[in-house]
Design a protein around this motif. Structure first.
Motif, PDB file in Angstrom:
ATOM      1  N   PHE A 494       0.748  -1.013   0.254  1.00 42.50           N
ATOM      2  CA  PHE A 494      -0.013   0.033   0.124  1.00 42.50           C
ATOM      3  C   PHE A 494       0.776   1.155  -0.075  1.00 42.50           C
ATOM      4  O   PHE A 494       1.951   1.186   0.559  1.00 42.50           O
ATOM      5  CB  PHE A 494      -0.983  -0.096   1.188  1.00 42.50           C
ATOM      6  CG  PHE A 494      -2.038  -1.080   0.959  1.00 42.50           C
ATOM      7  CD1 PHE A 494      -2.993  -0.767   0.036  1.00 42.50           C
ATOM      8  CD2 PHE A 494      -2.388  -1.715   1.889  1.00 42.50           C
ATOM      9  CE1 PHE A 494      -4.273  -1.542  -0.078  1.00 42.50           C
ATOM     10  CE2 PHE A 494      -3.438  -2.909   1.801  1.00 42.50           C
ATOM     11  CZ  PHE A 494      -4.413  -2.507   0.915  1.00 42.50           C
ATOM     12  N   LYS A 495       0.507   2.257  -0.729  1.00 43.34           N
ATOM     13  CA  LYS A 495       1.163   3.394  -0.987  1.00 43.34           C
ATOM     14  C   LYS A 495       1.309   4.073   0.600  1.00 43.34           C
ATOM     15  O   LYS A 495       2.580   4.552   0.766  1.00 43.34           O
ATOM     16  CB  LYS A 495       0.814   4.323  -1.803  1.00 43.34           C
ATOM     17  CG  LYS A 495       0.707   3.882  -3.362  1.00 43.34           C
ATOM     18  CD  LYS A 495       0.384   4.913  -4.511  1.00 43.34           C
ATOM     19  CE  LYS A 495       0.382   4.378  -5.857  1.00 43.34           C
ATOM     20  NZ  LYS A 495      -0.176   5.246  -6.614  1.00 43.34           N
ATOM     21  N   SER A 496       0.467   3.999   1.284  1.00 39.90           N
ATOM     22  CA  SER A 496       0.454   4.468   2.618  1.00 39.90           C
ATOM     23  C   SER A 496       1.540   4.133   3.580  1.00 39.90           C
ATOM     24  O   SER A 496       2.239   4.615   4.211  1.00 39.90           O
ATOM     25  CB  SER A 496      -0.858   4.555   3.140  1.00 39.90           C
ATOM     26  OG  SER A 496      -1.344   3.098   3.252  1.00 39.90           O
ATOM     27  N   ARG A 497       1.580   2.719   3.440  1.00 40.63           N
ATOM     28  CA  ARG A 497       2.184   1.881   4.221  1.00 40.63           C
ATOM     29  C   ARG A 497       4.075   2.077   3.771  1.00 40.63           C
ATOM     30  O   ARG A 497       4.989   2.284   4.429  1.00 40.63           O
ATOM     31  CB  ARG A 497       2.276   0.285   4.264  1.00 40.63           C
ATOM     32  CG  ARG A 497       3.254  -0.483   4.796  1.00 40.63           C
ATOM     33  CD  ARG A 497       2.844  -0.678   6.318  1.00 40.63           C
ATOM     34  NE  ARG A 497       1.701  -1.311   6.488  1.00 40.63           N
ATOM     35  CZ  ARG A 497       1.171  -1.441   7.985  1.00 40.63           C
ATOM     36  NH1 ARG A 497       1.498  -0.753   8.697  1.00 40.63           N
ATOM     37  NH2 ARG A 497       0.089  -2.063   8.013  1.00 40.63           N
ATOM     38  N   TRP A 498       4.001   2.093   2.578  1.00 38.74           N
ATOM     39  CA  TRP A 498       5.420   2.546   1.654  1.00 38.74           C
ATOM     40  C   TRP A 498       5.761   3.897   2.201  1.00 38.74           C
ATOM     41  O   TRP A 498       7.150   3.775   2.598  1.00 38.74           O
ATOM     42  CB  TRP A 498       5.347   2.430   0.189  1.00 38.74           C
ATOM     43  CG  TRP A 498       6.237   2.613  -0.706  1.00 38.74           C
ATOM     44  CD1 TRP A 498       6.992   3.825  -1.054  1.00 38.74           C
ATOM     45  CD2 TRP A 498       7.450   1.622  -1.088  1.00 38.74           C
ATOM     46  NE1 TRP A 498       8.053   3.499  -1.804  1.00 38.74           N
ATOM     47  CE2 TRP A 498       8.303   2.291  -1.663  1.00 38.74           C
ATOM     48  CE3 TRP A 498       7.290  -0.055  -0.724  1.00 38.74           C
ATOM     49  CZ2 TRP A 498       9.519   1.489  -2.286  1.00 38.74           C
ATOM     50  CZ3 TRP A 498       8.468  -0.482  -1.365  1.00 38.74           C
ATOM     51  CH2 TRP A 498       9.306   0.153  -1.995  1.00 38.74           C
ATOM     52  N   ASP A 506      14.343   5.292   0.556  1.00 35.66           N
ATOM     53  CA  ASP A 506      15.413   4.588  -0.047  1.00 35.66           C
ATOM     54  C   ASP A 506      15.210   3.598  -0.954  1.00 35.66           C
ATOM     55  O   ASP A 506      16.112   2.999  -1.654  1.00 35.66           O
ATOM     56  CB  ASP A 506      15.603   3.558   1.620  1.00 35.66           C
ATOM     57  CG  ASP A 506      16.194   4.601   2.662  1.00 35.66           C
ATOM     58  OD1 ASP A 506      16.732   5.574   2.216  1.00 35.66           O
ATOM     59  OD2 ASP A 506      15.598   4.521   3.777  1.00 35.66           O
ATOM     60  N   PHE A 507      13.840   3.221  -1.172  1.00 34.38           N
ATOM     61  CA  PHE A 507      13.516   2.123  -2.043  1.00 34.38           C
ATOM     62  C   PHE A 507      12.715   2.365  -3.337  1.00 34.38           C
ATOM     63  O   PHE A 507      12.052   1.555  -3.943  1.00 34.38           O
ATOM     64  CB  PHE A 507      13.091   0.851  -1.314  1.00 34.38           C
ATOM     65  CG  PHE A 507      13.999   0.495  -0.272  1.00 34.38           C
ATOM     66  CD1 PHE A 507      15.150  -0.313  -0.477  1.00 34.38           C
ATOM     67  CD2 PHE A 507      13.652   0.700   1.004  1.00 34.38           C
ATOM     68  CE1 PHE A 507      15.956  -0.614   0.353  1.00 34.38           C
ATOM     69  CE2 PHE A 507      14.471   0.072   2.141  1.00 34.38           C
ATOM     70  CZ  PHE A 507      15.522  -0.414   1.822  1.00 34.38           C
ATOM     71  N   ASN A 508      12.426   3.681  -3.869  1.00 39.54           N
ATOM     72  CA  ASN A 508      11.643   3.996  -4.857  1.00 39.54           C
ATOM     73  C   ASN A 508      12.034   3.355  -6.093  1.00 39.54           C
ATOM     74  O   ASN A 508      11.537   3.131  -7.167  1.00 39.54           O
ATOM     75  CB  ASN A 508      11.525   5.603  -4.939  1.00 39.54           C
ATOM     76  CG  ASN A 508      10.368   5.806  -4.311  1.00 39.54           C
ATOM     77  OD1 ASN A 508       9.664   5.201  -3.708  1.00 39.54           O
ATOM     78  ND2 ASN A 508      10.074   7.334  -4.527  1.00 39.54           N
ATOM     79  N   VAL A 521       6.574  -4.030  -6.270  1.00 39.86           N
ATOM     80  CA  VAL A 521       7.801  -3.761  -5.955  1.00 39.86           C
ATOM     81  C   VAL A 521       8.912  -5.094  -6.439  1.00 39.86           C
ATOM     82  O   VAL A 521       8.202  -6.123  -6.350  1.00 39.86           O
ATOM     83  CB  VAL A 521       8.192  -2.914  -4.834  1.00 39.86           C
ATOM     84  CG1 VAL A 521       7.677  -1.712  -4.582  1.00 39.86           C
ATOM     85  CG2 VAL A 521       7.865  -3.880  -3.895  1.00 39.86           C
ATOM     86  N   ASN A 522       9.940  -4.914  -6.979  1.00 33.52           N
ATOM     87  CA  ASN A 522      10.813  -6.089  -7.295  1.00 33.52           C
ATOM     88  C   ASN A 522      12.270  -5.952  -6.289  1.00 33.52           C
ATOM     89  O   ASN A 522      13.042  -5.653  -6.766  1.00 33.52           O
ATOM     90  CB  ASN A 522      10.916  -6.137  -8.693  1.00 33.52           C
ATOM     91  CG  ASN A 522      11.627  -7.180  -8.945  1.00 33.52           C
ATOM     92  OD1 ASN A 522      12.419  -7.451  -9.875  1.00 33.52           O
ATOM     93  ND2 ASN A 522      11.745  -8.335  -8.271  1.00 33.52           N
TER      94      ASN A 522
END
Length: 800
Positions: A494-498, A506-508, A521-522
């Protein structure tokens, strides 16, 4: 008349002369050690049909003279050697070199038990043998391992039992079964090992990370489940064990049959069935805690000294009920459960297993081949495949009622090889290589957000080990290992959790898809792990031995620690991993002291374990869902230290009575936050007194006392929550630990000969004799119900 006598004498003389002329062959040879080529002195060379024999001299040479032409059977034997029989056709004088494995006994793996000397190994290790395994035929691996000082368990009820060695469990412990590392989603704290202990002849526990052959990530230790020895002789034998018990009103049945031949061929088949209904505490039924279990194994192959192979298959299926009252709808239910003296749900006894429950099937196939090379060593090649299918069921309604909330399928392939250079009796070397591949599929059709994503992983490992006998009192072991781990996952966040986890910083670069409210995401991670060990043992004198050991080990994060994200239904909590997790690095220092005389033996194990980037999970608040607020447990990392002592004392009081004490003490500390670690076992001491009389049909009787102290050293993870129905904010006490408790146990057994080759053993056991009420700190269901009450167990064991 004289003519007849003359002819008779002539023919007899001619026959004698002819025979004397033919029986002039000599059979010469040399007997040498297969491993290093050194001559063997005192080997016996025996010709059966002629009743002639010779003995090898100091150079290994022998000679048998005056042999006639023809076929002869020769037997070559020596103490501590495997006897060799060969057929030779004599048509002339003959010379042959024979190879025997002179130091077979020296090369056998020896584990330290309370009655053996430390000079045999430089590892802190213990062994459970077949007699005890049979007595626990109806129990789990975690239950039987509690018989070893320093080994405890972390439970989810009484049927999901995970072994814990010196305070560490799950991915920090390697479990080897018949030479295969078990891969069964071991990262889950409520995932018990899928293994039938009845397949074992012995179970060894190695404390710490010193057994580098098995892996470099065993920060806690290694559990080695070894199968029955293969007898190289013509034989057919079997065993059946029937066990019934009152608590759970259930039974366990195990049977095994083995066939072997003198040529080395063998086959062994085993099967086990267990069925239990609801278990009971001293005061009430523990509803929905039954167990149905089926296991089958088949093992076959060829065992010869120089070459052989093994084929092994095992199938284990467990249907495990989870305490109904532990299924909370939200955090308000948790508050009520903690404040209640009894479970919120108590139903009449039943054999039915409903949600919440687990259904787990594990299959394993192994093929291995070995070959010995003269004057060099032994080569082993092995391939194994494992499939683990895990279903976890939540209480659901409507069309999804029969649908699992978690559906995970894990396939594991492993190829490994090793070569042991054992040509020298005072030093051996072993090198090995392992390549492994895993593919995990999380079924998206459960209708529930997937806790663990799809992923695949590669592992490559390389090790070398050296064992050196410095003198008749001192041994030295050295080892090095390198492991490369790669994991590739695809997961929705979820974008909110991300954003909440600051992954957007850090991980976009891991984002590969945009699905409105979610990112696809991978994540891919690579880890380089180095491990090493060094140990020395020394025999001070005939009664005293010591050992010292240092181990460096490195463990990559497991999928749960990295990727957990969602409601774990069987645990009734939201679990959150962290993509920032790094490798754990452990420095473990240990020492042992062993004393033994005719009536006393004492073994003391000390250890200190410093772990960098120690990963753990603990409560950190609540989170609102459409079903209400649930506790949130998050994975974190810190630097930690663990230290402790394990004591095993055996004292023979008379020739029929002995006393035993096992005591364990451990402390764990969070060095970064300056507080105690969560889930550290409380100190405990087990005392037992045993009477045995071999003249009374091998009668044994044991009374055991187990006292577990209260764990007063724990972190404060309590949190406040607002309860809408009462319009109050209350403290949720998930940290406070139960009181100390004391349990008594009685066991007795005796054996009766039925025939020359068969016997029956009758055993009777009572656990929790006083029917004491207690709760254990390491039982995850301690918030909801008491532990097990009194249990009567009757066992019949047939050997034939």
């Amino acid at each position: 008349m004289i003519q007849k006598i003359f002819l008779c004498v002539f023919f007899c003389s001619a026959t004698f002369i002819s025979s004397a002329q033919q029986c002039t062959y000599n059979f010469k040879g040399i007997v040498t050690d297969y491993h290093d080529g050194t001559p063997i002195f005192g080997a016996s060379i025996f010709i059966k049909s002629l009743n002639k024999y010779a003995t090898s001299d100091a150079r290994g040479h022998f000679e048998i003279s005056d042999l006639c032409p023809g076929k002869i059977e020769v037997r070559i034997s020596h103490i501590s050697c495997e006897t060799k029989e060969v057929f030779i056709t004599l048509d002339n004088s003959f010379f042959q070199e024979f190879y025997l494995e002179h130091h077979t006994e020296e090369l056998k793996e020896v584990r330290i038990v309370a009655t053996s000397k430390l000079k045999t190994k430089t590892l802190q290790s213990s062994v459970l043998k077949k007699e005890l395994i049979d007595a626990y035929s109806n129990s789990s691996l975690g239950d039987i391992l509690k018989n070893i000082a320093g080994v405890s368990a972390i439970n989810t009820g009484n049927t999901i039992v995970k072994p814990m060695i010196n305070g560490l469990h799950s991915s920090r412990i390697i479990l080897m079964t018949n030479g295969v590392r078990l891969q069964d989603q071991e990262w889950g704290i409520e995932h018990a090992p899928n293994i039938d202990i009845n397949t074992a002849e012995k179970i060894s526990v190695i404390k710490g990370a010193n057994a580098l052959e098995y892996g470099g990530d065993a920060i806690g230790g290694v559990i080695v489940v070894s199968p029955d020895r293969v007898l190289v002789k013509d034989t057919l034998y079997g065993k059946s064990i029937l066990t019934g018990q009152t608590n759970g009103s259930g039974f366990s049945f195990h049977t095994a049959l083995s066939k072997a031949t003198k040529a080395g061929w063998y086959v062994n088949a085993k099967t086990t069935f267990k069925k239990y209904g609801d278990f009971e505490s001293p005061a009430y039924v523990l509803s929905n805690t039954g167990l149905n279990s089926q296991a089958f194994s088949l093992r076959s192959g060829l065992k010869k000294f120089e070459t052989g192979f093994n084929v092994y298959y095992t199938y284990v299926k467990n249907n495990i009920g989870i305490l109904k009252s532990s299924h909370i709808g939200n955090v308000e239910d948790l508050v009520h459960a903690i404040n209640s003296n009894e479970p919120l749900i108590v139903a009449p006894f039943s054999y039915d297993i409903d949600a919440p429950k687990q259904e787990v099937t594990h299959q394993l196939v192994k093929i291995d081949f070995y070959k010995r090379y003269r004057n060099t060593g032994k080569l082993v090649l092995q391939y194994d495949f494992q499939n683990n299918q895990r279903y976890e069921y939540d209480i659901r309604v409507g069309a999804d009622k029969e649908k699992p909330s978690i559906d995970l399928n894990l396939n594991s392939h492993t190829l490994k090889t090793s070569f042991e250079f054992d040509s020298k009796s005072n030093q051996t070397y072993k090198v090995g290589l392992k390549a492994a591949y895993q593919d995990n599929f999380a079924n998206p059709n459960t209708g529930v957000r997937r806790l663990i994503p799809d992923y695949y992983a590669y592992d490559l490992g390389l090790f070398t080990i050296g064992n050196f006998v410095l003198n008749d009192k001192t041994n030295l072991d050295l080892g090095l290992r390198y492991d490369f781990n790669y994991i590739n996952a695809k997961k929705f966040y979820f974008k909110s959790r991300w954003n909440e986890r600051n992954y957007d910083i850090d991980f976009n670069h891991l984002i590969i898809g945009d699905f409105k409210t979610q990112w696809l995401v991978n994540p891919t991670f690579k880890y380089h792990n180095f491990s090493a060990s060094a140990g020395i043992s020394h025999q001070l004198n005939e009664k005293n031995s010591v050992l010292f050991n240092y181990a460096l080990s490195s463990r990559a994060p497991n999928p749960s620690e990295l990727f957990s994200d969602g409601l774990h239904h069987s645990a009734a909590r939201i679990e959150l991993g962290d993509l920032r997790m790094q490798q754990e690095l452990s420095h473990r220092i240990s020492s042992s002291y062993y004393f033994e005389n005719e009536k006393t033996s004492v073994l003391i194990d000390l250890f200190y374990n410093l772990i960098h980037n120690f990963m753990y999970i603990e409560p950190e608040g609540t989170e609102q869902t459409i079903r209400g607020a649930f506790p949130v447990w998050g994975y974190k990392k810190t630097n930690a230290s663990l230290f402790g002592v394990d004591i095993n004392w055996q004292q023979q009081l008379t020739n029929k009575i002995d006393f035993n004490n096992k005591t364990s003490f451990i402390r764990g500390r969070d060095l970064v936050n300056d507080r105690h670690l969560i889930d550290i076992p409380a100190a405990n001491t087990v005392n037992s007194i045993r009477y045995q009389n071999k003249k009374w049909h091998h009668f044994n009787a044991t009374l055991e006392s187990n006292f577990v102290f209260a764990q007063n050293l724990f972190p404060n993870n309590n949190f406040d929550v607002f309860i809408p129905t009462t319009n109050n904010t209350v403290l949720v006490d998930v940290s406070s630990t139960p009181n100390s408790y004391h349990l008594l146990k009685f066991n007795t057994d005796t054996s009766f000969k039925l025939s020359e080759n068969s016997e029956i053993t009758v055993g009777f056991t009572i656990t929790n004799i006083l029917n004491s009420k207690y709760r254990d700190y390491l039982n995850r269901l301690r918030y909801f119900a008491d532990d097990l009450g009194r249990n009567y167990v009757l066992q019949l064991k047939f050997k034939y």
